[in-house]
Motif scaffolding. Structure first.
Motif, PDB file in Angstrom:
ATOM      1  N   MET A 315       0.809  -1.210   0.000  1.00 11.93           N
ATOM      2  CA  MET A 315       0.000   0.000   0.000  1.00 11.93           C
ATOM      3  C   MET A 315       0.850   1.271   0.000  1.00 11.93           C
ATOM      4  O   MET A 315       0.346   2.350  -0.282  1.00 11.93           O
ATOM      5  N   GLU A 316       2.120   1.144   0.339  1.00 13.32           N
ATOM      6  CA  GLU A 316       2.991   2.318   0.301  1.00 13.32           C
ATOM      7  C   GLU A 316       3.269   2.755  -1.125  1.00 13.32           C
ATOM      8  O   GLU A 316       3.292   3.950  -1.441  1.00 13.32           O
ATOM      9  N   THR A 317       3.454   1.785  -2.007  1.00  9.67           N
ATOM     10  CA  THR A 317       3.716   2.073  -3.421  1.00  9.67           C
ATOM     11  C   THR A 317       2.484   1.878  -4.298  1.00  9.67           C
ATOM     12  O   THR A 317       2.545   2.117  -5.505  1.00  9.67           O
ATOM     13  N   ARG A 318       1.355   1.438  -3.684  1.00  8.55           N
ATOM     14  CA  ARG A 318       0.118   1.173  -4.426  1.00  8.55           C
ATOM     15  C   ARG A 318       0.377   0.202  -5.585  1.00  8.55           C
ATOM     16  O   ARG A 318       0.028   0.474  -6.741  1.00  8.55           O
ATOM     17  N   ALA A 337      -9.567  -6.577  -2.541  1.00  9.70           N
ATOM     18  CA  ALA A 337      -9.730  -7.346  -1.304  1.00  9.70           C
ATOM     19  C   ALA A 337      -9.014  -6.661  -0.142  1.00  9.70           C
ATOM     20  O   ALA A 337      -9.521  -6.643   0.990  1.00  9.70           O
ATOM     21  N   VAL A 338      -7.848  -6.068  -0.397  1.00 14.13           N
ATOM     22  CA  VAL A 338      -7.126  -5.327   0.635  1.00 14.13           C
ATOM     23  C   VAL A 338      -7.918  -4.101   1.065  1.00 14.13           C
ATOM     24  O   VAL A 338      -7.991  -3.763   2.254  1.00 14.13           O
ATOM     25  N   ASN A 339      -8.536  -3.421   0.102  1.00 18.50           N
ATOM     26  CA  ASN A 339      -9.351  -2.252   0.414  1.00 18.50           C
ATOM     27  C   ASN A 339     -10.459  -2.615   1.393  1.00 18.50           C
ATOM     28  O   ASN A 339     -10.672  -1.924   2.410  1.00 18.50           O
ATOM     29  N   TRP A 340     -11.160  -3.692   1.138  1.00 16.60           N
ATOM     30  CA  TRP A 340     -12.236  -4.115   2.024  1.00 16.60           C
ATOM     31  C   TRP A 340     -11.695  -4.531   3.392  1.00 16.60           C
ATOM     32  O   TRP A 340     -12.319  -4.271   4.425  1.00 16.60           O
ATOM     33  N   GLY A 346     -10.880  -0.599  10.341  1.00 14.62           N
ATOM     34  CA  GLY A 346     -11.049   0.771  10.799  1.00 14.62           C
ATOM     35  C   GLY A 346     -10.264   1.819  10.052  1.00 14.62           C
ATOM     36  O   GLY A 346     -10.235   2.980  10.472  1.00 14.62           O
ATOM     37  N   PHE A 347      -9.623   1.465   8.943  1.00 19.64           N
ATOM     38  CA  PHE A 347      -8.883   2.454   8.154  1.00 19.64           C
ATOM     39  C   PHE A 347      -9.843   3.231   7.246  1.00 19.64           C
ATOM     40  O   PHE A 347     -10.777   2.656   6.672  1.00 19.64           O
ATOM     41  N   GLU A 348      -9.619   4.519   7.113  1.00 17.02           N
ATOM     42  CA  GLU A 348     -10.413   5.342   6.209  1.00 17.02           C
ATOM     43  C   GLU A 348      -9.695   5.419   4.866  1.00 17.02           C
ATOM     44  O   GLU A 348      -8.816   6.254   4.661  1.00 17.02           O
ATOM     45  N   VAL A 349     -10.066   4.537   3.983  1.00 18.55           N
ATOM     46  CA  VAL A 349      -9.382   4.448   2.685  1.00 18.55           C
ATOM     47  C   VAL A 349     -10.290   4.811   1.517  1.00 18.55           C
ATOM     48  O   VAL A 349      -9.840   4.899   0.382  1.00 18.55           O
ATOM     49  N   THR A 354     -11.980   4.923  -5.725  1.00 14.22           N
ATOM     50  CA  THR A 354     -11.057   6.053  -5.541  1.00 14.22           C
ATOM     51  C   THR A 354      -9.616   5.648  -5.798  1.00 14.22           C
ATOM     52  O   THR A 354      -8.747   6.510  -5.939  1.00 14.22           O
ATOM     53  N   TRP A 355      -9.347   4.345  -5.846  1.00 19.39           N
ATOM     54  CA  TRP A 355      -8.003   3.858  -6.135  1.00 19.39           C
ATOM     55  C   TRP A 355      -7.755   3.712  -7.629  1.00 19.39           C
ATOM     56  O   TRP A 355      -6.640   3.443  -8.048  1.00 19.39           O
ATOM     57  N   VAL A 356      -8.792   3.864  -8.439  1.00 20.31           N
ATOM     58  CA  VAL A 356      -8.658   3.730  -9.890  1.00 20.31           C
ATOM     59  C   VAL A 356      -7.929   4.944 -10.446  1.00 20.31           C
ATOM     60  O   VAL A 356      -8.149   6.083  -9.999  1.00 20.31           O
TER      61      VAL A 356
END
Length: 412
Positions: A315-318, A337-340, A346-349, A354-356
């Motif tokens: 997730m640091e380098t996406r 799957a990581v996003n979910w 509890g992470f606000e992602v 929004t990752w597209v």
């Protein structure tokens, strides 16, 4: 009407009617310079390059050689897409207008074609000459070959479904280890075919060696082939009529996309949303293991008790180790799957959409098609280019459609 006409009378009538509807093949070259001025007047920012045959510099007559057109609206729209991807291809013109129509076509936010520039050149054009020209003008550009053309060349020596499947496997895997494994399978199947395919640099045809700079994993020149298919009716027309046919098609296509775009209410373009929905359905089957830092281990469901693919999402380098997220700009099923999983912890992602990559966002699609092509006046209102020289048709232009004389039957 109970009339009988000769073949030559029908030919003359057809020739007259065609000249009225489409213009004259010879005389339109003399109108070409006026047409260019009108095109640049009505569409600011348009680039047109006209080239003539070398000859006597003092001569008032110049012979047409080639013309290049890049409309100002298409130029701005391509920049707005943010995807540095161009497909280059050509198609032959029909008799009597010999030559080639060359096209440069991009891919928009909806993964649809976006024409950028077009040219009509002499018949001596060759594909290899185009490749060398691009290499000289853009030495930093990366080149890809159409996989369908590679397969066409491959069939000259290696025919059969098995060869096609091996080629497809080598080209579509997204990681270098998978590519090497696929190539070794081809080597075991046919070493000669392996040597033949190895002569082509993999970064020109295999997804595993392609960078993610252009936000696309396309392997085919479909964008050019689709555009060329729409230009079939332009290939037998006089020079100005052919150029106008292409311009009008591009103008109508922008309007059609604007109508289609107005029906989209999501954050992504229609095509990108459809692809992403399929990815999200596959993400439901993935298992996520979080190690407490920025990296996640994601694996597919076990089949028949056997573990399936397993990749690390950083997730640091996406990025994901499968490289699909980097290649296409759309998060792979592992990233979704990581996003979910992050939301559950509890992470606000934000939503996965929004990752597209911004290339596929609706705002980018809107910005691309805000630039429209302006209509043109008729030839009687065109500005005059002056009498610097008179442009004439190439000598290859002949009279269209004249029937051949039939030999008379001779009784012996």
């Amino acid at each position: 009407m109970e009339l009988v006409i000769s073949e030559y009378k029908a030919y003359r009538a057809l020739k007259t009617a065609t000249k009225v509807m489409q213009g004259d093949y010879q005389s339109q070259y003399g109108e070409l310079r006026d047409y260019i001025l009108e095109l640049q007047r009505s569409n600011p920012g348009t680039t047109v390059k006209l080239d003539v045959e070398p000859g006597n510099l003092k001569s008032k007559t110049k012979v047409f050689k080639k013309i290049y057109v890049c409309l100002g609206a298409l130029k701005k729209g391509f920049k707005a897409i943010g995807r540095d991807l161009l497909g280059l291809d050509g198609c032959f013109m029909k008799e009597p207008a010999k030559g080639c129509i060359l096209t440069a076509v991009g891919v928009d936010s909806n993964n649809g074609i976006y024409p950028v520039a077009y040219a009509i050149v002499e018949l001596e054009y060759r594909q290899k000459g185009l490749v060398h020209a691009v290499e000289n003008l853009f030495p930093c550009a990366k080149h890809r070959h159409c996989l369908r053309h590679i397969h066409g060349n491959m069939k000259g020596s290696f025919r059969g479904v098995a060869y096609k499947n091996h080629l497809w496997r080598c080209a579509t895997v997204t990681t270098v280890p998978e590519f090497e494994h696929a190539m070794n399978q081809l080597k075991e199947f046919d070493n000669v075919a392996y040597v033949w395919l190895s002569d082509i640099p993999p970064h020109q045809w295999a997804r595993s060696h392609v960078t993610g700079k252009v936000v696309s994993d396309v392997l085919f020149s479909n964008m050019c082939e689709v555009f060329n298919r729409w230009l079939i009716d332009a290939r037998d027309k006089p020079i100005v009529t052919a150029l106008e046919y292409i311009r009008e098609y591009c103008m109508k296509r922008i309007v059609n996309v604007i109508k289609k775009r107005s029906k989209c209410d999501g954050p992504l373009s229609i095509g990108a949303a459809k692809v992403f929905e399929k990815i999200k359905s596959e993400a439901n089957k993935c298992n996520v293991l979080w190690g407490g830092n920025q990296k996640y281990q994601v694996s597919g469901p076990a089949i028949n008790g056997q573990p399936q693919e397993q990749f690390v999402v950083d997730m640091e380098t996406r990025t994901c180790a499968c490289r699909k997220w980097k290649l296409t700009g759309i998060p792979c099923k592992h990233a979704v799957a990581v996003n979910w999983n992050m939301v559950e912890n509890g992470f606000e992602v934000g939503d996965p959409e929004t990752w597209v990559h911004s290339v596929y966002q609706l705002t980018t699609w809107n910005n691309t098609y805000q630039f429209t092509i302006e209509p043109l006046n008729g030839s009687h209102l065109w500005p005059k280019a002056g009498d610097l020289y008179t442009l004439v048709a190439p000598k290859k232009i002949s009279t269209p459609g004249r029937p051949k004389k039939k030999k008379k039957d001779v009784c012996k």
